[in-house]
Design a protein around this motif. Structure first.
Motif, PDB file in Angstrom:
ATOM      1  N   VAL A 182      19.195  11.002 -19.810  1.00 26.68           N
ATOM      2  CA  VAL A 182      19.309  12.269 -20.751  1.00 26.68           C
ATOM      3  C   VAL A 182      18.527  12.027 -21.803  1.00 26.68           C
ATOM      4  O   VAL A 182      18.697  10.787 -22.540  1.00 26.68           O
ATOM      5  CB  VAL A 182      20.947  12.508 -21.058  1.00 26.68           C
ATOM      6  CG1 VAL A 182      20.759  13.641 -22.016  1.00 26.68           C
ATOM      7  CG2 VAL A 182      21.839  12.555 -19.835  1.00 26.68           C
TER       8      VAL A 182
ATOM      9  N   SER B   6      18.426  16.552 -19.017  1.00 24.02           N
ATOM     10  CA  SER B   6      18.996  15.612 -17.922  1.00 24.02           C
ATOM     11  C   SER B   6      18.388  15.548 -16.556  1.00 24.02           C
ATOM     12  O   SER B   6      18.064  16.426 -16.067  1.00 24.02           O
ATOM     13  CB  SER B   6      20.609  16.153 -17.884  1.00 24.02           C
ATOM     14  OG  SER B   6      21.265  16.114 -18.743  1.00 24.02           O
TER      15      SER B   6
ATOM     16  N   ASN C  40      23.754  11.084 -11.493  1.00 20.27           N
ATOM     17  CA  ASN C  40      23.247  11.451 -12.819  1.00 20.27           C
ATOM     18  C   ASN C  40      22.574  10.448 -13.098  1.00 20.27           C
ATOM     19  O   ASN C  40      22.638   9.219 -13.020  1.00 20.27           O
ATOM     20  CB  ASN C  40      24.537  11.389 -13.785  1.00 20.27           C
ATOM     21  CG  ASN C  40      25.681  12.550 -13.316  1.00 20.27           C
ATOM     22  OD1 ASN C  40      25.248  13.701 -12.811  1.00 20.27           O
ATOM     23  ND2 ASN C  40      26.708  12.568 -13.821  1.00 20.27           N
TER      24      ASN C  40
END
Length: 170
Positions: free
Chosen positions: A103, A89, A100
């Motif tokens: 991934v 990640s 974020n």
């Protein structure tokens, strides 16, 4: 006194506060923290104790201007009968926020599995890797426009670094 100018002034001050916080300005009139200026960021990480004994190694390069990430992960499996599955990640870091990002999945078969190798390397390129960063940049530019200023904030300015973490993939 007319309420409309007061609302406009409050809205402008609120927009200035949001903009200042986004740019790392401590208070109005303070000097902003050093803004990101790099065209790309690269980080490499390895873990020899991932998932009880699996070995994971990854290298990630992130280009903030195009919001693109290139991830290469190698997994080495010491187990006779169990596979090693890992997610790499990516996290993109700003002055006061972490977003974020992409991934990346990689799996290595068990040593006793004849269908694939117990060491696997997988690479992937992820476009539009960090949608929440794009939303942040848009909101800062909206605040700038509301104050009559040019929409001059971009991903490259927002990003100050990257990091990666491994997690077990199921």
């Amino acid at each position: 006194m007319n309420a409309a100018p007061a609302r406009v002034t409050r809205a402008a001050m609120a927009a200035a506060t949001v903009l200042a916080a986004s740019l790392g300005v401590v208070a109005l009139g303070a000097t902003p923290a050093a803004a990101g200026t790099k065209d790309s960021y690269t980080v490499t990480k390895s873990s020899s104790s991932f998932d009880g004994g699996c070995v994971a190694e990854a290298t990630v390069t992130y280009w903030p201007g195009s919001d693109t990430a290139a991830i290469t992960t190698t997994v080495r499996n010491p187990y006779l009968f169990a596979a090693c599955r890992v997610n790499t990640s990516l996290f993109v870091q700003g002055t006061s926020t972490q977003w974020n990002s992409a991934v990346h999945f990689t799996m290595a078969c068990a040593i006793g599995d004849t269908t694939c190798s117990s060491t696997q390397t997988r690479s992937g390129t992820y476009n539009n890797a960090t949608p929440s960063l794009t939303a942040h940049v848009d909101s800062v530019n909206d605040a700038l426009a509301a104050m009559g200023m040019p929409r001059s904030y971009d991903r490259k300015t927002a990003v100050e670094g990257i990091s990666i973490e491994f997690s077990k993939a199921y």
